[in-house]
Design a protein around this motif. Structure first.
Motif, PDB file in Angstrom:
ATOM      1  N   ARG A  45       5.994 -17.863  14.386  1.00 53.57           N
ATOM      2  CA  ARG A  45       6.994 -16.926  13.856  1.00 53.57           C
ATOM      3  C   ARG A  45       8.289 -17.613  13.416  1.00 53.57           C
ATOM      4  NH1 ARG A  45       7.532 -12.247  17.826  1.00 53.57           N
ATOM      5  NH2 ARG A  45       8.684 -13.889  18.864  1.00 53.57           N
ATOM      6  N   ASP A  46       8.681 -18.694  14.105  1.00 52.67           N
ATOM      7  CA  ASP A  46       9.948 -19.345  13.759  1.00 52.67           C
ATOM      8  C   ASP A  46       9.763 -20.582  12.880  1.00 52.67           C
ATOM      9  OD1 ASP A  46      11.319 -17.471  15.274  1.00 52.67           O
ATOM     10  OD2 ASP A  46      10.892 -18.580  17.122  1.00 52.67           O
ATOM     11  N   ILE A  47       8.570 -20.759  12.349  1.00 54.01           N
ATOM     12  CA  ILE A  47       8.247 -21.975  11.584  1.00 54.01           C
ATOM     13  C   ILE A  47       8.204 -21.660  10.084  1.00 54.01           C
ATOM     14  CG2 ILE A  47       6.417 -23.709  11.196  1.00 54.01           C
ATOM     15  CD1 ILE A  47       7.605 -24.116  13.906  1.00 54.01           C
ATOM     16  N   THR A  48       8.787 -22.558   9.282  1.00 53.78           N
ATOM     17  CA  THR A  48       8.725 -22.406   7.815  1.00 53.78           C
ATOM     18  C   THR A  48       7.850 -23.530   7.250  1.00 53.78           C
ATOM     19  OG1 THR A  48      10.941 -21.473   7.833  1.00 53.78           O
ATOM     20  CG2 THR A  48      10.098 -22.233   5.707  1.00 53.78           C
ATOM     21  N   ILE A  49       6.911 -23.152   6.400  1.00 47.43           N
ATOM     22  CA  ILE A  49       5.948 -24.126   5.860  1.00 47.43           C
ATOM     23  C   ILE A  49       6.016 -24.119   4.331  1.00 47.43           C
ATOM     24  CG2 ILE A  49       3.511 -24.828   5.793  1.00 47.43           C
ATOM     25  CD1 ILE A  49       3.125 -23.289   8.422  1.00 47.43           C
ATOM     26  N   ALA A  50       6.069 -25.332   3.742  1.00 44.06           N
ATOM     27  CA  ALA A  50       6.042 -25.461   2.281  1.00 44.06           C
ATOM     28  C   ALA A  50       4.677 -26.000   1.859  1.00 44.06           C
ATOM     29  CB  ALA A  50       7.143 -26.412   1.823  1.00 44.06           C
ATOM     30  N   ASN A  51       4.025 -25.302   0.962  1.00 40.68           N
ATOM     31  CA  ASN A  51       2.765 -25.777   0.373  1.00 40.68           C
ATOM     32  C   ASN A  51       3.105 -26.396  -0.963  1.00 40.68           C
ATOM     33  OD1 ASN A  51       1.175 -24.565   2.460  1.00 40.68           O
ATOM     34  ND2 ASN A  51       1.558 -22.594   1.479  1.00 40.68           N
ATOM     35  N   ILE A  52       3.019 -27.730  -1.048  1.00 40.83           N
ATOM     36  CA  ILE A  52       3.409 -28.363  -2.320  1.00 40.83           C
ATOM     37  C   ILE A  52       2.172 -29.012  -2.953  1.00 40.83           C
ATOM     38  CG2 ILE A  52       5.817 -28.593  -1.595  1.00 40.83           C
ATOM     39  CD1 ILE A  52       5.482 -31.488  -1.205  1.00 40.83           C
ATOM     40  N   PHE A  53       1.811 -28.475  -4.094  1.00 37.36           N
ATOM     41  CA  PHE A  53       0.565 -28.897  -4.748  1.00 37.36           C
ATOM     42  C   PHE A  53       0.864 -29.530  -6.102  1.00 37.36           C
ATOM     43  CE2 PHE A  53      -3.214 -27.508  -2.335  1.00 37.36           C
ATOM     44  CZ  PHE A  53      -2.538 -27.085  -1.200  1.00 37.36           C
ATOM     45  N   PHE A  54       0.550 -30.833  -6.197  1.00 40.41           N
ATOM     46  CA  PHE A  54       0.736 -31.589  -7.434  1.00 40.41           C
ATOM     47  C   PHE A  54      -0.578 -31.684  -8.211  1.00 40.41           C
ATOM     48  CE2 PHE A  54       4.187 -32.881  -4.739  1.00 40.41           C
ATOM     49  CZ  PHE A  54       5.250 -33.111  -5.592  1.00 40.41           C
ATOM     50  N   GLU A  55      -1.632 -31.048  -7.675  1.00 40.53           N
ATOM     51  CA  GLU A  55      -2.949 -31.041  -8.312  1.00 40.53           C
ATOM     52  C   GLU A  55      -3.500 -29.637  -8.174  1.00 40.53           C
ATOM     53  OE1 GLU A  55      -6.162 -33.234  -6.590  1.00 40.53           O
ATOM     54  OE2 GLU A  55      -5.790 -34.986  -7.818  1.00 40.53           O
ATOM     55  N   SER A  56      -4.374 -29.228  -9.067  1.00 34.67           N
ATOM     56  CA  SER A  56      -4.899 -27.859  -8.988  1.00 34.67           C
ATOM     57  C   SER A  56      -5.778 -27.647  -7.757  1.00 34.67           C
ATOM     58  CB  SER A  56      -5.672 -27.518 -10.264  1.00 34.67           C
ATOM     59  OG  SER A  56      -6.636 -28.507 -10.492  1.00 34.67           O
ATOM     60  N   THR A  58      -7.937 -24.109  -5.627  1.00 37.27           N
ATOM     61  CA  THR A  58      -8.131 -22.670  -5.353  1.00 37.27           C
ATOM     62  C   THR A  58      -8.299 -22.482  -3.850  1.00 37.27           C
ATOM     63  OG1 THR A  58      -9.169 -22.300  -7.491  1.00 37.27           O
ATOM     64  CG2 THR A  58      -9.614 -20.667  -5.788  1.00 37.27           C
ATOM     65  N   ARG A  59      -9.399 -23.053  -3.306  1.00 39.67           N
ATOM     66  CA  ARG A  59      -9.735 -22.843  -1.904  1.00 39.67           C
ATOM     67  C   ARG A  59      -8.665 -23.342  -0.943  1.00 39.67           C
ATOM     68  NH1 ARG A  59     -14.011 -22.838  -4.866  1.00 39.67           N
ATOM     69  NH2 ARG A  59     -12.798 -24.396  -5.924  1.00 39.67           N
ATOM     70  N   THR A  60      -8.271 -24.611  -1.093  1.00 42.62           N
ATOM     71  CA  THR A  60      -7.384 -25.228  -0.103  1.00 42.62           C
ATOM     72  C   THR A  60      -6.019 -24.546  -0.093  1.00 42.62           C
ATOM     73  OG1 THR A  60      -8.540 -27.264  -0.640  1.00 42.62           O
ATOM     74  CG2 THR A  60      -6.566 -27.471   0.719  1.00 42.62           C
ATOM     75  N   ARG A  61      -5.471 -24.276  -1.276  1.00 41.20           N
ATOM     76  CA  ARG A  61      -4.130 -23.683  -1.352  1.00 41.20           C
ATOM     77  C   ARG A  61      -4.125 -22.259  -0.783  1.00 41.20           C
ATOM     78  NH1 ARG A  61      -1.235 -20.781  -4.820  1.00 41.20           N
ATOM     79  NH2 ARG A  61      -2.893 -20.650  -6.355  1.00 41.20           N
ATOM     80  N   MET A 105       7.247 -27.777   8.154  1.00 41.24           N
ATOM     81  CA  MET A 105       5.953 -28.429   7.887  1.00 41.24           C
ATOM     82  C   MET A 105       5.695 -28.449   6.381  1.00 41.24           C
ATOM     83  SD  MET A 105       3.637 -26.538  10.766  1.00 41.24           S
ATOM     84  CE  MET A 105       2.633 -27.772  11.474  1.00 41.24           C
ATOM     85  N   VAL A 106       5.037 -29.518   5.935  1.00 39.49           N
ATOM     86  CA  VAL A 106       4.712 -29.646   4.512  1.00 39.49           C
ATOM     87  C   VAL A 106       3.202 -29.860   4.367  1.00 39.49           C
ATOM     88  CG1 VAL A 106       5.013 -31.060   2.433  1.00 39.49           C
ATOM     89  CG2 VAL A 106       6.976 -30.631   3.935  1.00 39.49           C
ATOM     90  N   VAL A 107       2.574 -28.993   3.592  1.00 38.08           N
ATOM     91  CA  VAL A 107       1.162 -29.175   3.240  1.00 38.08           C
ATOM     92  C   VAL A 107       1.156 -29.708   1.816  1.00 38.08           C
ATOM     93  CG1 VAL A 107      -1.041 -28.009   2.841  1.00 38.08           C
ATOM     94  CG2 VAL A 107       0.446 -27.251   4.724  1.00 38.08           C
ATOM     95  N   MET A 108       0.591 -30.892   1.617  1.00 41.52           N
ATOM     96  CA  MET A 108       0.696 -31.485   0.281  1.00 41.52           C
ATOM     97  C   MET A 108      -0.644 -31.943  -0.300  1.00 41.52           C
ATOM     98  SD  MET A 108       3.093 -34.514  -1.243  1.00 41.52           S
ATOM     99  CE  MET A 108       2.223 -35.895  -0.599  1.00 41.52           C
ATOM    100  N   ARG A 109      -0.859 -31.595  -1.550  1.00 34.64           N
ATOM    101  CA  ARG A 109      -1.971 -32.176  -2.329  1.00 34.64           C
ATOM    102  C   ARG A 109      -1.353 -32.996  -3.449  1.00 34.64           C
ATOM    103  NH1 ARG A 109      -7.401 -29.396  -4.526  1.00 34.64           N
ATOM    104  NH2 ARG A 109      -7.874 -29.739  -2.340  1.00 34.64           N
ATOM    105  N   HIS A 110      -1.875 -34.214  -3.629  1.00 40.60           N
ATOM    106  CA  HIS A 110      -1.310 -35.105  -4.650  1.00 40.60           C
ATOM    107  C   HIS A 110      -2.431 -35.971  -5.224  1.00 40.60           C
ATOM    108  CE1 HIS A 110       1.519 -37.826  -6.623  1.00 40.60           C
ATOM    109  NE2 HIS A 110       2.472 -36.968  -6.326  1.00 40.60           N
ATOM    110  N   ILE A 127       3.540 -33.452   8.275  1.00 37.62           N
ATOM    111  CA  ILE A 127       2.879 -33.503   6.959  1.00 37.62           C
ATOM    112  C   ILE A 127       1.382 -33.259   7.143  1.00 37.62           C
ATOM    113  CG2 ILE A 127       2.434 -34.889   4.884  1.00 37.62           C
ATOM    114  CD1 ILE A 127       5.391 -34.552   5.378  1.00 37.62           C
ATOM    115  N   ILE A 128       0.828 -32.415   6.315  1.00 37.02           N
ATOM    116  CA  ILE A 128      -0.625 -32.193   6.320  1.00 37.02           C
ATOM    117  C   ILE A 128      -1.161 -32.557   4.946  1.00 37.02           C
ATOM    118  CG2 ILE A 128      -2.463 -30.501   6.607  1.00 37.02           C
ATOM    119  CD1 ILE A 128      -0.414 -28.954   8.383  1.00 37.02           C
ATOM    120  N   ASN A 129      -2.109 -33.471   4.944  1.00 31.38           N
ATOM    121  CA  ASN A 129      -2.724 -33.917   3.696  1.00 31.38           C
ATOM    122  C   ASN A 129      -3.767 -32.891   3.242  1.00 31.38           C
ATOM    123  OD1 ASN A 129      -3.992 -35.255   1.643  1.00 31.38           O
ATOM    124  ND2 ASN A 129      -4.664 -37.019   2.867  1.00 31.38           N
ATOM    125  N   ALA A 130      -3.506 -32.267   2.105  1.00 33.27           N
ATOM    126  CA  ALA A 130      -4.460 -31.279   1.560  1.00 33.27           C
ATOM    127  C   ALA A 130      -5.306 -31.916   0.456  1.00 33.27           C
ATOM    128  CB  ALA A 130      -3.695 -30.075   1.019  1.00 33.27           C
TER     129      ALA A 130
END
Ligand code: CP
Length: 310
Positions: A45-56, A58-61, A105-110, A127-130
């Motif tokens: 509840r108190d956590i903010t997460i950014a999903n940052i996708f530099f590649e297309s 569907t499923r993972t995002r 937290m940052v979820v990133m695809r690159h 950091i979570i590698n997507a």
């Protein structure tokens, strides 16, 4: 054990078997939660997460976003195609600007292998590698092995053939590490041009004939041809690839045994897999997607409670 040994999920290579077991146990609990009428829990509840996708994607995002919302986290989404990256901003500046908004937290695809590792060295957030280029896709391998375990109980001694474009596949690499840590035997199969030269050094069997791979395995994890990463021609045509490496009903029926069919998606129907195999009773492609949400909930939940540094 109730904590992961890592602060970031960068790859399967640096996870222990205990880490994987803990993620599976936690995912099993969350799978039960998301099948209830009230699917949400207040864990993040108190956590903010950014999903940052530099590649297309569907499923993972979508799966990460849904997992975050099921855990009651605050979520922001970033897509490079509509961002100031287009104006020349660096990866580190982009992420530091996002973190200045108090992101945990940052979820990133690159597309660059090692991009999440670079971030992990420079910023405080988890950091979570997507998916990083052709390197690793850890949550895909976790959901794949979790799905296999649901079917077989244990992966010890299970024979898994990974078939297709191994050369460009982060899914293949992460699956090899996860399967071996859990005691499975792994074979990779594809045309010579799509197999990394030193792949056998990872302790996997190598097979060029798809029929022989299917005769050997209990599970076939079929991968797509990643044309977007291929700068040169690795085989004469898609038609020819489908003829020699496509998994179809006729081929499976001729084996006189049953094989569990998996595919991480997106699938190219009629190329690496025919529709009558993708949509058959032996295919668990959509079950993999369903398990992806529970696995990602488990990863986010456990990393939020991870040690300060690793
Ligand atoms: N399996 C997978 O990573 O799919 P997406 O590229 O759609 O996220």
């Amino acid at each position: 054990m109730s904590q992961l040994s890592v602060k970031h999920l960068l790859g399967i290579k640096n996870l222990t078997r205990d880490d994987i077991e803990l993620i599976f146990e936690t995912a099993s609990n969350f799978k039960e939660v998301i099948n209830r009428p009230i699917k949400k829990v207040p864990s993040l509840r108190d956590i903010t997460i950014a999903n940052i996708f530099f590649e297309s994607s569907t499923r993972t995002r979508l799966s990460f976003e849904l997992a975050e919302k099921r855990l009651s986290a605050d979520v922001i989404n970033f897509s490079s195609s509509t961002s100031s990256v287009k104006k020349g901003e660096t990866l580190l500046d982009t992420v530091n600007n996002i973190l200045a908004m108090k992101v945990d937290m940052v979820v990133m695809r690159h597309s660059s292998p090692g991009a999440p590792h670079f971030l992990a060295r420079h910023i405080e957030a988890n950091i979570i590698n997507a998916g990083d280029g052709t390197h690793e896709h850890p949550t895909q391998a976790l959901l794949d092995t979790f799905s296999m375990r649901q079917h077989f109980g244990s992966l010890k001694g299970l024979k898994v053939a990974i078939i297709g474009d191994i050369l460009h596949s982060r899914v293949a690499i992460s699956n090899i590490f996860a399967l071996q840590k859990l005691g499975a035997e792994v074979m990779v199969c594809g045309p010579n041009t799509l197999l990394p030269v030193h792949i056998s050094e990872l302790g996997v069997k190598v097979e060029l004939e798809v029929r022989k791979a299917l005769e050997w395995c209990d599970v076939a994890n079929i991968l797509r041809i990643q044309l977007e990463r291929q700068q040169i021609k690795y085989f004469p045509s898609l038609r020819e690839y489908a003829l020699y490496y496509g998994v179809n009903r006729t081929l499976l029926d001729s084996l006189k045994k049953e094989i569990l069919i998996m595919h991480p998606g997106p699938i190219n129907r009629g190329v690496e897999i025919s529709s009558d195999v993708a949509d058959s009773d032996h295919s668990i492609i959509l079950e993999q997607v369903e398990n992806g949400v529970a696995i990602r909930m488990a990863v986010l939940y456990l990393l939020a409670d991870s040690p300060p540094a690793n």
